[in-house]
Design a protein around this motif. Structure first.
Motif: not given
Length: 143
Positions: A80-81, A119, A123
């Motif tokens: 996600a990052n 985020l 998650i």
């Protein structure tokens, strides 16, 4: 068990959770390693920082930094990052103070991942459980 006031209170970020162990240093380290293994975590490295200090002629109270995680929980975060990998894997610190009490600490990176890295909390949820594991290690009851 609740978080205890560590001897360095006020000198660590608010995200650092510290627990006084009901056990001695070696037992606490063994409990931590055992609980992490029982929960399916990978211990990536276990650094004996006192030993490292001794190698350069210095002394340090018993201090171990255990770097751990579970790729099933961390991979979605990094997908996600990618920059969130700067906070992963997680780290737990075990040290003995001058009075020979043993302490555990973990930097709870949950808020930083959600607020700082944008985020979704869902998650990050698996990572948020790490603080509870460290607290379990410190408790008098079996981990």
């Amino acid at each position: 068990m609740t978080e205890a006031t560590n001897p360095y209170a006020g000198k660590t970020p608010a995200s650092v959770a510290t627990f006084k162990s009901a056990h001695g240093f070696s037992v606490t380290v063994a409990r931590l390693r055992g609980l992490l293994a029982d929960k399916g975590m990978t211990i990536f490295v276990d650094i004996d920082q006192a030993d490292a200090a001794a190698e350069v002629g210095m002394t340090l109270r018993p201090t171990r930094l255990i770097v751990f995680g579970n790729p099933k929980g961390g991979t979605p975060v990094m997908q996600a990052n990618p920059c969130a990998a700067l906070l992963l894997p997680l780290k737990a610190l075990v040290w003995e103070d001058d009075a020979r009490a043993t302490w555990l600490a973990i930097d709870d990176v949950t808020d930083a991942l959600v607020d700082g890295y944008g985020l979704d909390a869902s998650i990050v949820e698996p990572i948020a459980k790490a603080k509870g594991l460290i607290e379990m290690v410190a408790a008098r009851e079996p981990a």
